[in-house]
Design an enzyme around this catalytic site. Structure first.
Site, short mmCIF file in Angstrom:
data_model
loop_
_atom_site.label_atom_id
_atom_site.label_comp_id
_atom_site.label_asym_id
_atom_site.label_seq_id
_atom_site.Cartn_x
_atom_site.Cartn_y
_atom_site.Cartn_z
N HIS A 1 0.11 -0.92 -5.33
CA HIS A 1 -1.15 -0.94 -4.51
C HIS A 1 -2.33 -1.36 -4.96
O HIS A 1 -3.25 -1.44 -4.10
CB HIS A 1 -1.20 0.74 -4.29
CG HIS A 1 -1.10 1.72 -5.32
ND1 HIS A 1 0.11 2.47 -5.45
CD2 HIS A 1 -1.78 2.14 -6.28
CE1 HIS A 1 0.25 3.20 -6.59
NE2 HIS A 1 -1.21 2.93 -7.21
N HIS B 166 -9.01 -1.29 -11.39
CA HIS B 166 -8.44 -1.96 -10.50
C HIS B 166 -9.27 -2.14 -9.51
O HIS B 166 -10.51 -1.77 -9.48
CB HIS B 166 -7.36 -0.60 -10.11
CG HIS B 166 -7.97 0.70 -9.71
ND1 HIS B 166 -8.13 1.50 -10.24
CD2 HIS B 166 -8.40 0.89 -8.29
CE1 HIS B 166 -8.79 2.55 -9.70
NE2 HIS B 166 -8.84 1.99 -8.41
N HIS C 76 -13.01 -0.68 -9.46
CA HIS C 76 -13.05 0.85 -9.91
C HIS C 76 -12.85 0.82 -11.38
O HIS C 76 -11.81 0.56 -11.89
CB HIS C 76 -12.17 1.96 -9.29
CG HIS C 76 -12.65 2.15 -8.03
ND1 HIS C 76 -11.83 2.68 -6.91
CD2 HIS C 76 -13.73 2.14 -7.17
CE1 HIS C 76 -12.61 2.75 -5.68
NE2 HIS C 76 -13.71 2.45 -6.08
S1 B30 Z 1 -9.72 5.74 -7.76
O1 B30 Z 1 -10.53 5.24 -8.77
O2 B30 Z 1 -10.31 7.03 -7.26
N1 B30 Z 1 -9.08 4.87 -6.70
C1 B30 Z 1 -6.10 7.21 -10.41
C2 B30 Z 1 -7.45 6.82 -11.05
C3 B30 Z 1 -8.58 6.43 -10.14
C4 B30 Z 1 -8.44 6.24 -8.77
C5 B30 Z 1 -7.09 6.42 -8.13
C6 B30 Z 1 -6.10 6.98 -9.01
C7 B30 Z 1 -5.17 7.75 -11.18
O3 B30 Z 1 -5.43 7.80 -12.41
N2 B30 Z 1 -4.14 8.20 -10.78
C8 B30 Z 1 -2.99 8.65 -11.31
C9 B30 Z 1 -2.30 7.54 -12.06
N3 B30 Z 1 -1.29 6.71 -11.14
C10 B30 Z 1 -0.79 5.85 -11.77
C11 B30 Z 1 -1.68 4.90 -11.65
O4 B30 Z 1 -3.01 4.77 -12.34
O5 B30 Z 1 -1.58 3.67 -11.00
C12 B30 Z 1 -0.28 7.47 -10.19
C13 B30 Z 1 -0.08 6.95 -8.89
O6 B30 Z 1 -1.02 6.44 -8.25
O7 B30 Z 1 0.91 7.06 -8.52
CU1 B30 Z 1 -1.24 4.45 -8.97
ZN ZN Z 2 -9.81 2.84 -6.69
#
Ligand code: B30
Ligand code: ZN
Length: 269
Positions: free
Chosen positions: A67, A94, A119
């Site tokens: 993603h 990311h 971010h």
């Molecule tokens: S964001 O900055 O709000 N877009 C995570 C951290 C920040 C944002 C979104 C998600 C996060 O830590 N998600 C949980 C971990 N993820 C793995 C990952 O970091 O890659 C699990 C997932 O979502 O399936 Cu994508």
């Molecule tokens: Zn993000």
């Protein structure tokens, strides 16, 4: 797979609440629309200036998560100051972008949607034992995400080019490489002025959309060229060998969510 999500019509943001019923009940979600004039100026913020003490070894791997691209780090950073008086550590950065230059950012400021948003995710090492505990805490001090909006500029962003040059190694979902010491300097991606920002309590913008985030959206933007934005749109959300015609990550932003009475603060007059 019943817990699969993406940005398509069938599995995208409008379906996330159906795929994960927990998300449907949440009230303090991100991103949001921010209107500078409707924010509350908080003079306290200037009393606690942000300090980004980040080591050259802070960015360790680059991967295609399906993603977005993600640069992950470990240790070697101390981020202090701002609205929460705890110490945070860099976890990952990311980006979000769109199919064209008229969309891509998640936060919409004063009615303007920019073509992308970077971010920088940091976690609270004062209060939580692991990044996982901080991310899933459902406490607004768990993680702090620094949002940097993207604008289009005529010439390439040189620090960002170092990242884009490696994209041929992470074209497909699941591909991951190690970064040599100092390849990507987080310091060079952070705006010069980190004391001028908007801040509010919100959530992750991807499932499970945990309400664990103190958002910091910088007023200073990051410039990327059209060519650089086009390179982002080449990354794929499919695995190598998957029999799909296109499969590009060419839109990975969540639409704005209701404010539901939250106050957005600003650090500047
Ligand atoms: S964001 O900055 O709000 N877009 C995570 C951290 C920040 C944002 C979104 C998600 C996060 O830590 N998600 C949980 C971990 N993820 C793995 C990952 O970091 O890659 C699990 C997932 O979502 O399936 Cu994508
Ligand atoms: Zn993000």
């Amino acid at each position: 797979n019943p817990s699969y999500w993406d940005y398509s019509v069938s599995y995208g943001p409008h379906m996330w609440g159906k795929i994960f019923p927990q998300i449907q009940c949440k009230k303090f979600q991100s991103p949001i629309r921010i209107y500078t004039e409707q924010c509350e100026y908080d003079p306290e913020l200037a009393q606690h200036p942000f300090i980004f003490d980040v080591d050259e070894n802070c960015c360790q791997t680059l991967e295609n998560t399906g993603h977005s691209f993600q640069v992950t780090g470990k240790g070697h950073s101390h981020i202090t100051g701002g609205p929460v008086h705890d110490e945070y550590q860099f976890l990952q950065f990311h980006m979000h972008w769109g199919t064209n230059d008229l969309e891509g950012a998640e936060h919409v400021i004063d009615g303007v949607r920019l073509p992308g948003e970077l971010h920088i995710v940091t976690w609270n090492t004062s209060k939580y034992k692991t990044p996982q505990a901080a991310v899933t805490s459902e406490q607004f001090d768990g993680i702090m995400v620094f949002g940097i909006l993207i604008t289009i500029v005529p010439s390439d962003n040189q620090e960002f080019n170092k990242l884009l040059e490696l994209f041929s190694k992470i074209t497909y979902k699941g591909e991951k490489i190690n970064l040599n010491y100092g390849t990507i300097l987080l310091k060079n991606l952070v705006p010069k002025d980190i004391q001028t920002y908007y801040t509010y309590d919100g959530s992750l913008t991807t499932p499970m959309c945990y309400e664990s985030v103190r958002w910091i959206v910088f007023r200073e933007k990051m410039g990327l060229s059209r060519r650089q934005l086009d390179q982002l749109r080449q990354l794929k959300c499919i695995c190598k060998g998957d029999n799909v015609t296109n499969g590009s990550i060419n839109q990975n932003f969540r639409p704005v969510m209701p404010l539901n009475g939250r106050i957005v603060y600003r650090s500047f007059h």
